[in-house]
Write a protein that holds these residues in place. Sequence first.
Motif, PDB file in Angstrom:
ATOM      1  N   ASP A  12      -8.151  -7.150  50.023  1.00  0.00           N
ATOM      2  CA  ASP A  12      -7.416  -7.865  51.076  1.00  0.00           C
ATOM      3  C   ASP A  12      -6.841  -9.176  50.555  1.00  0.00           C
ATOM      4  OD1 ASP A  12      -7.937  -5.854  52.892  1.00  0.00           O
ATOM      5  OD2 ASP A  12      -9.459  -6.984  54.003  1.00  0.00           O
ATOM      6  N   ALA A  13      -7.641  -9.914  49.782  1.00  0.00           N
ATOM      7  CA  ALA A  13      -7.166 -11.195  49.251  1.00  0.00           C
ATOM      8  C   ALA A  13      -5.979 -10.988  48.316  1.00  0.00           C
ATOM      9  CB  ALA A  13      -8.298 -11.920  48.535  1.00  0.00           C
ATOM     10  N   TRP A  14      -6.082 -10.039  47.393  1.00  0.00           N
ATOM     11  CA  TRP A  14      -4.980  -9.791  46.456  1.00  0.00           C
ATOM     12  C   TRP A  14      -3.734  -9.331  47.204  1.00  0.00           C
ATOM     13  CZ3 TRP A  14      -4.565  -9.511  40.883  1.00  0.00           C
ATOM     14  CH2 TRP A  14      -5.618 -10.152  40.223  1.00  0.00           C
ATOM     15  N   ASN A  15      -3.887  -8.571  48.264  1.00  0.00           N
ATOM     16  CA  ASN A  15      -2.722  -8.102  49.015  1.00  0.00           C
ATOM     17  C   ASN A  15      -2.021  -9.221  49.783  1.00  0.00           C
ATOM     18  OD1 ASN A  15      -2.260  -5.382  48.331  1.00  0.00           O
ATOM     19  ND2 ASN A  15      -3.972  -4.725  49.602  1.00  0.00           N
ATOM     20  N   THR A  16      -2.655 -10.374  49.936  1.00  0.00           N
ATOM     21  CA  THR A  16      -1.953 -11.517  50.527  1.00  0.00           C
ATOM     22  C   THR A  16      -0.944 -12.102  49.542  1.00  0.00           C
ATOM     23  OG1 THR A  16      -3.484 -13.240  49.758  1.00  0.00           O
ATOM     24  CG2 THR A  16      -3.985 -12.172  51.898  1.00  0.00           C
ATOM     25  N   ARG A  17      -1.167 -11.877  48.273  1.00  0.00           N
ATOM     26  CA  ARG A  17      -0.355 -12.451  47.189  1.00  0.00           C
ATOM     27  C   ARG A  17      -0.325 -13.975  47.284  1.00  0.00           C
ATOM     28  NH1 ARG A  17       4.205  -8.225  47.957  1.00  0.00           N
ATOM     29  NH2 ARG A  17       4.984  -9.969  49.138  1.00  0.00           N
ATOM     30  N   ASP A  18      -1.433 -14.555  47.668  1.00  0.00           N
ATOM     31  CA  ASP A  18      -1.571 -16.006  47.752  1.00  0.00           C
ATOM     32  C   ASP A  18      -2.438 -16.454  46.568  1.00  0.00           C
ATOM     33  OD1 ASP A  18      -2.502 -18.608  48.255  1.00  0.00           O
ATOM     34  OD2 ASP A  18      -2.561 -18.292  50.416  1.00  0.00           O
ATOM     35  N   PRO A  19      -1.820 -16.943  45.479  1.00  0.00           N
ATOM     36  CA  PRO A  19      -2.576 -17.293  44.279  1.00  0.00           C
ATOM     37  C   PRO A  19      -3.694 -18.303  44.527  1.00  0.00           C
ATOM     38  CG  PRO A  19      -0.240 -17.300  43.807  1.00  0.00           C
ATOM     39  CD  PRO A  19      -0.382 -17.152  45.307  1.00  0.00           C
ATOM     40  N   GLY A  20      -3.465 -19.275  45.385  1.00  0.00           N
ATOM     41  CA  GLY A  20      -4.499 -20.265  45.685  1.00  0.00           C
ATOM     42  C   GLY A  20      -5.702 -19.650  46.361  1.00  0.00           C
ATOM     43  N   LYS A  21      -5.455 -18.779  47.321  1.00  0.00           N
ATOM     44  CA  LYS A  21      -6.547 -18.111  48.041  1.00  0.00           C
ATOM     45  C   LYS A  21      -7.317 -17.180  47.106  1.00  0.00           C
ATOM     46  CE  LYS A  21      -7.486 -15.126  52.007  1.00  0.00           C
ATOM     47  NZ  LYS A  21      -6.925 -14.489  53.199  1.00  0.00           N
ATOM     48  N   VAL A  22      -6.608 -16.395  46.317  1.00  0.00           N
ATOM     49  CA  VAL A  22      -7.265 -15.456  45.413  1.00  0.00           C
ATOM     50  C   VAL A  22      -8.111 -16.200  44.384  1.00  0.00           C
ATOM     51  CG1 VAL A  22      -6.873 -13.688  43.641  1.00  0.00           C
ATOM     52  CG2 VAL A  22      -5.538 -13.653  45.756  1.00  0.00           C
ATOM     53  N   ALA A  23      -7.591 -17.278  43.827  1.00  0.00           N
ATOM     54  CA  ALA A  23      -8.304 -18.024  42.784  1.00  0.00           C
ATOM     55  C   ALA A  23      -9.638 -18.577  43.273  1.00  0.00           C
ATOM     56  CB  ALA A  23      -7.423 -19.149  42.249  1.00  0.00           C
ATOM     57  N   LEU A  24      -9.769 -18.850  44.564  1.00  0.00           N
ATOM     58  CA  LEU A  24     -11.013 -19.419  45.086  1.00  0.00           C
ATOM     59  C   LEU A  24     -12.196 -18.456  45.039  1.00  0.00           C
ATOM     60  CD1 LEU A  24      -9.707 -21.465  48.132  1.00  0.00           C
ATOM     61  CD2 LEU A  24     -10.489 -22.322  45.897  1.00  0.00           C
ATOM     62  N   ALA A  25     -11.954 -17.166  44.791  1.00  0.00           N
ATOM     63  CA  ALA A  25     -13.045 -16.186  44.685  1.00  0.00           C
ATOM     64  C   ALA A  25     -13.716 -16.236  43.315  1.00  0.00           C
ATOM     65  CB  ALA A  25     -12.524 -14.781  44.953  1.00  0.00           C
ATOM     66  N   TYR A  26     -13.150 -16.994  42.392  1.00  0.00           N
ATOM     67  CA  TYR A  26     -13.624 -17.041  41.014  1.00  0.00           C
ATOM     68  C   TYR A  26     -14.298 -18.374  40.726  1.00  0.00           C
ATOM     69  CZ  TYR A  26     -10.653 -13.012  40.946  1.00  0.00           C
ATOM     70  OH  TYR A  26     -10.092 -11.799  41.254  1.00  0.00           O
ATOM     71  N   THR A  27     -15.224 -18.375  39.775  1.00  0.00           N
ATOM     72  CA  THR A  27     -15.876 -19.621  39.385  1.00  0.00           C
ATOM     73  C   THR A  27     -14.835 -20.554  38.765  1.00  0.00           C
ATOM     74  OG1 THR A  27     -16.445 -18.748  37.197  1.00  0.00           O
ATOM     75  CG2 THR A  27     -18.105 -18.496  38.947  1.00  0.00           C
ATOM     76  N   PRO A  28     -15.068 -21.866  38.816  1.00  0.00           N
ATOM     77  CA  PRO A  28     -14.109 -22.798  38.211  1.00  0.00           C
ATOM     78  C   PRO A  28     -13.859 -22.506  36.728  1.00  0.00           C
ATOM     79  CG  PRO A  28     -15.621 -23.991  39.619  1.00  0.00           C
ATOM     80  CD  PRO A  28     -16.142 -22.570  39.526  1.00  0.00           C
ATOM     81  N   ASP A  29     -14.854 -21.953  36.037  1.00  0.00           N
ATOM     82  CA  ASP A  29     -14.722 -21.652  34.605  1.00  0.00           C
ATOM     83  C   ASP A  29     -14.629 -20.148  34.334  1.00  0.00           C
ATOM     84  OD1 ASP A  29     -17.317 -21.012  35.305  1.00  0.00           O
ATOM     85  OD2 ASP A  29     -18.223 -21.925  33.530  1.00  0.00           O
ATOM     86  N   THR A  30     -14.145 -19.388  35.307  1.00  0.00           N
ATOM     87  CA  THR A  30     -14.040 -17.938  35.166  1.00  0.00           C
ATOM     88  C   THR A  30     -13.325 -17.557  33.873  1.00  0.00           C
ATOM     89  OG1 THR A  30     -13.453 -15.906  36.359  1.00  0.00           O
ATOM     90  CG2 THR A  30     -11.850 -17.699  36.435  1.00  0.00           C
ATOM     91  N   ARG A  31     -13.720 -16.398  33.332  1.00  0.00           N
ATOM     92  CA  ARG A  31     -13.084 -15.868  32.121  1.00  0.00           C
ATOM     93  C   ARG A  31     -12.551 -14.476  32.430  1.00  0.00           C
ATOM     94  NH1 ARG A  31     -18.080 -16.567  30.593  1.00  0.00           N
ATOM     95  NH2 ARG A  31     -18.209 -14.507  29.640  1.00  0.00           N
ATOM     96  N   TRP A  32     -11.290 -14.248  32.100  1.00  0.00           N
ATOM     97  CA  TRP A  32     -10.644 -12.961  32.347  1.00  0.00           C
ATOM     98  C   TRP A  32     -10.074 -12.393  31.064  1.00  0.00           C
ATOM     99  CZ3 TRP A  32      -6.752 -12.614  36.943  1.00  0.00           C
ATOM    100  CH2 TRP A  32      -7.368 -12.992  38.141  1.00  0.00           C
ATOM    101  N   ARG A  33     -10.051 -11.070  31.008  1.00  0.00           N
ATOM    102  CA  ARG A  33      -9.143 -10.343  30.129  1.00  0.00           C
ATOM    103  C   ARG A  33      -8.339  -9.461  31.057  1.00  0.00           C
ATOM    104  NH1 ARG A  33      -8.335  -5.542  28.942  1.00  0.00           N
ATOM    105  NH2 ARG A  33     -10.440  -4.826  29.414  1.00  0.00           N
ATOM    106  N   ASN A  34      -7.057  -9.691  31.122  1.00  0.00           N
ATOM    107  CA  ASN A  34      -6.151  -8.892  31.947  1.00  0.00           C
ATOM    108  C   ASN A  34      -5.138  -8.259  31.008  1.00  0.00           C
ATOM    109  OD1 ASN A  34      -5.395  -8.550  35.005  1.00  0.00           O
ATOM    110  ND2 ASN A  34      -3.478  -8.631  33.835  1.00  0.00           N
ATOM    111  N   ARG A  35      -5.274  -6.955  30.788  1.00  0.00           N
ATOM    112  CA  ARG A  35      -4.482  -6.258  29.770  1.00  0.00           C
ATOM    113  C   ARG A  35      -4.754  -6.933  28.441  1.00  0.00           C
ATOM    114  NH1 ARG A  35       0.178  -3.331  32.638  1.00  0.00           N
ATOM    115  NH2 ARG A  35      -0.117  -3.876  34.819  1.00  0.00           N
ATOM    116  N   SER A  36      -3.748  -7.525  27.815  1.00  0.00           N
ATOM    117  CA  SER A  36      -3.943  -8.193  26.522  1.00  0.00           C
ATOM    118  C   SER A  36      -3.953  -9.714  26.651  1.00  0.00           C
ATOM    119  CB  SER A  36      -2.840  -7.767  25.547  1.00  0.00           C
ATOM    120  OG  SER A  36      -1.572  -8.147  26.053  1.00  0.00           O
ATOM    121  N   GLU A  37      -4.041 -10.214  27.870  1.00  0.00           N
ATOM    122  CA  GLU A  37      -4.002 -11.655  28.117  1.00  0.00           C
ATOM    123  C   GLU A  37      -5.407 -12.164  28.434  1.00  0.00           C
ATOM    124  OE1 GLU A  37      -1.432 -14.769  30.880  1.00  0.00           O
ATOM    125  OE2 GLU A  37      -1.031 -12.623  30.990  1.00  0.00           O
TER     126      GLU A  37
END
Length: 135
Positions: free
Chosen positions: A4-29
Amino acid sequence: MAEDAWNTRDPGKVALAYTPDTRWRNRSEFINGRDEVRAFLIRKWSIESGYRLIKEIWAHSDSRIAVRFCYEYHDENRQWFRAHGNENWEFDADGYMAVRHASINDVAIAESDRLFLWEEGPRPADYKGLSALGL
């Protein structure tokens, strides 16, 4: 809730679900921290128009979840795509996502082959999920 959060396409709202120091691998990024998550999502949704996502839990333990997902979007030339992917998530003790690994493949589709046809925003509760759609 993540879908539901991702479908809002609201980057600020989505980012709040992650820790301040979150680590991602998204594809090759590789992305580190909420600020980079927010910047990544702004970039992503500026080129993936008409974005609609469905997620399905694949497996879970106390602090980890494996999710499979598909989303549909079109580019600036109105070419539609269906992205198929898998994510592995790890949560901290407070329930924020600390680690996210995403593997994603895009497949070009005809507009007539789209399956995610609800209005923008969260998927309606009665709309079929991935398994019911044969994905």
